[in-house]
Design a protein around this motif. Sequence first.
Motif, PDB file in Angstrom:
ATOM      1  N   ARG A 149       0.842  -1.199   0.000  1.00  0.00           N
ATOM      2  CA  ARG A 149       0.000   0.000   0.000  1.00  0.00           C
ATOM      3  C   ARG A 149       0.876   1.248   0.000  1.00  0.00           C
ATOM      4  O   ARG A 149       0.615   2.214  -0.713  1.00  0.00           O
ATOM      5  N   GLY A 150       1.941   1.224   0.818  1.00  0.00           N
ATOM      6  CA  GLY A 150       2.844   2.368   0.891  1.00  0.00           C
ATOM      7  C   GLY A 150       3.561   2.590  -0.432  1.00  0.00           C
ATOM      8  O   GLY A 150       3.731   3.728  -0.870  1.00  0.00           O
ATOM      9  N   LEU A 151       3.955   1.478  -1.099  1.00  0.00           N
ATOM     10  CA  LEU A 151       4.638   1.605  -2.386  1.00  0.00           C
ATOM     11  C   LEU A 151       3.723   2.257  -3.420  1.00  0.00           C
ATOM     12  O   LEU A 151       4.165   3.024  -4.265  1.00  0.00           O
ATOM     13  N   TYR A 153       1.597   4.567  -2.845  1.00  0.00           N
ATOM     14  CA  TYR A 153       1.621   6.008  -2.608  1.00  0.00           C
ATOM     15  C   TYR A 153       2.939   6.618  -3.051  1.00  0.00           C
ATOM     16  O   TYR A 153       2.993   7.782  -3.429  1.00  0.00           O
ATOM     17  N   THR A 154       4.041   5.830  -2.968  1.00  0.00           N
ATOM     18  CA  THR A 154       5.303   6.395  -3.422  1.00  0.00           C
ATOM     19  C   THR A 154       5.294   6.556  -4.942  1.00  0.00           C
ATOM     20  O   THR A 154       5.961   7.432  -5.475  1.00  0.00           O
ATOM     21  N   THR A 157       0.144   9.549  -5.332  1.00  0.00           N
ATOM     22  CA  THR A 157      -0.978   9.591  -4.398  1.00  0.00           C
ATOM     23  C   THR A 157      -2.287   9.818  -5.148  1.00  0.00           C
ATOM     24  O   THR A 157      -3.356   9.726  -4.575  1.00  0.00           O
ATOM     25  N   LEU A 259      -5.962   3.395  -3.697  1.00  0.00           N
ATOM     26  CA  LEU A 259      -7.100   3.000  -2.857  1.00  0.00           C
ATOM     27  C   LEU A 259      -7.963   1.919  -3.504  1.00  0.00           C
ATOM     28  O   LEU A 259      -8.988   1.534  -2.960  1.00  0.00           O
TER      29      LEU A 259
END
Lengths: 340, 366
Positions: A149-151, A153-154, A157, A259
Amino acid sequence: MSTGIASAAAGLTRPFATVSPRTRTRIPLIVTAVLLVVMFSVGSVRYEGFLSAQVLLNLLIDNGFLLVVAVGATFVILTGGIDLSVGSMVALSTMLTAWLVESHGWPLATVIPLVLLVGAASGALMGWIIHTFEIQPFIVTLAGMFLARGLCYTISTESITIGDPATAGIAQTRLYGPGGLFVSIPVVIALAVLVIAFVVLHHTRFGRNVYALGGNEPSARLMGLPVGSTKIAVYAVSGLCSALGGLLLTFYMLSGYALHAMGMELDAIAATVIGGTLLTGGSGFVLGTALGVLVLGVIQTVVNFQGTLSSWWTRIVIGALLLVFIVLQRLMSGRRPAAD
Amino acid sequence: MTPQPAQSKAAGGIGRRLAGHRLLWPTLALLALLLGNLAFHHDFFSVRVRDGHLYGSLIDILQFGAPLTLVALGMTLVIATRGIDLSVGSTVAIAGALACGYISTAAHPGSIATMLTAAALALGVALVLGLANGFLVSGLGVQPIVATLILMVAGRGVAQLITDGQIITVTSAPYKMIGGGYWLTMPFAVLLAAALVALTAFITRRSALGMLIESVGGNPAASRLVGIRAGGLLALVYVFSALCAAIAGLMISSNVSSADGNNAGLWIELDTILAVVIGGTALTGGRFSLGGTVLGALIIQTLSTTVYTLGVPPETTLVFKAFVVIVVCLVQSPAFRAKVLRRRRTTGPRSHPSAGAAPQQQEVRA
């Protein structure tokens, strides 16, 4: 309070004690099939236009990606493990595909194998950590869930919309059958995955190892089965299926977004459990998983047809249904509930 | 663990005890993080009094860390029983939504009675949610991960249902007090969290409760044989965890004077598990350290604050935290320790053969 709960639960298990174990494992599957028919019948009576072959096919069109992801989850759950990272892996795959195709202009033929490789490799890595360092699967896959999930956003976004003609072409292709009925290409892929998974689980050595591992891991090890490689392989399969599911979702949504597929891990686990696979591993049916996906799809369709219901009702109903089936399976298993 | 180097006799005793203390590493990590911040902001440690309230970065960390500390407090006891509670984030959202929903429709939103009723409503529902988790885990023997996953995902739907998918804004001075108010110059949330931590520590360490929880987590079968009612204890820790999450939910929604069913407490599960694990409570259960959890929560909050002040997109810290979780779990894993140490002893550092060979040998032996 504890004894009250325990004795109530123990009392509830007794009625099923006489049923043979083989039948007992099938009961949830039968319940699911009946549930599917009942829900579809009720829908047909209540809503105009519900009863048609195309609505049934639309179930597959709208849930093809979930079917693929749930098939992967079935492998993991059959070994008694759990993979919480599937939803995030799906999102990462949509993001990666959209980003490479749109922002970097990579051809789809290069991106697809790459995304599948990333999925399988990260699954294998999680499996390797779980097996080698004996860390519980949930914590490793939970970390994988947040990592993926974090990747997303990197990468971005924002949502990345795909305007690439090749991708859009595949997404909009309709395969027509008799009577003007149609399906999309992802449906064919999802059904192919289901057939392959069925053959692998029931007719190969690897499939037998998966069931044996879930049945009793120490026994499987003593019998000389390759416990480590099987475990790593099922997480790789789950990762591969998530990546493929992500590709199918990309075709469905024509966008990549961090998302996307929020909470899909529950959908995948729910479909598997509703399809009659035991969460403790060792017993289950991949075709049942397909039934489970159809049940979830029908819930979604009913919510859509009702119109007055908000979309979050789907989530609540799926959670409630999962609860019912877990309780049902607990009661079927005939064992005394253990506190550990 | 590696033996400590010999020190002079007088200092050796204290030094060794300090070095062997299980809170040493979390404390050092927190200090290092705070000092690192000082390098970027020279007034990082300054605390001023303005309008009778304490202000400063350290106070901010304490205030914003209070909800996390509370949730982690409940999670510590759950993890000590070998369980896990993934539903805390959803409970946070549900509690905030219920309280704000009630206050926004109440006749006198500003009265203390309304605030107390709203808080009681939220805590009451949390009690039911905790009981549901506890029943699934202890009554039916469902794996904790699955039992709480249901509420984790479905609960967010419930929170959205309560708020009708909107963000509910409330204006209520007494409610604002819970998460944004000050008392005796300190943020009220910090005092509330500190009081609850102290109360929990007192109850678990000055009565047999803590030991019973540890024994259930350490060996459930043996605990049952010596007559410990594991079922009730398990239900109790899930109820406690849900109540802690609900109070945290009240704090969070009170601080921003609004309830957001979609985003309140989102991804707090990982933060709390991380806080508990950093604090020295192993996921395998059996031992817990409330002091370690508080340190862990402060470390996470300092980390988040640092990320915000550095201007990194906050979402990307998920990647970083995921890595930290894996590393901390690896370090705690007996298998990892055994393998890494054994490899070092037999083949010397950095000269071990392919990584795949060693695990296979271990597997045969195990």
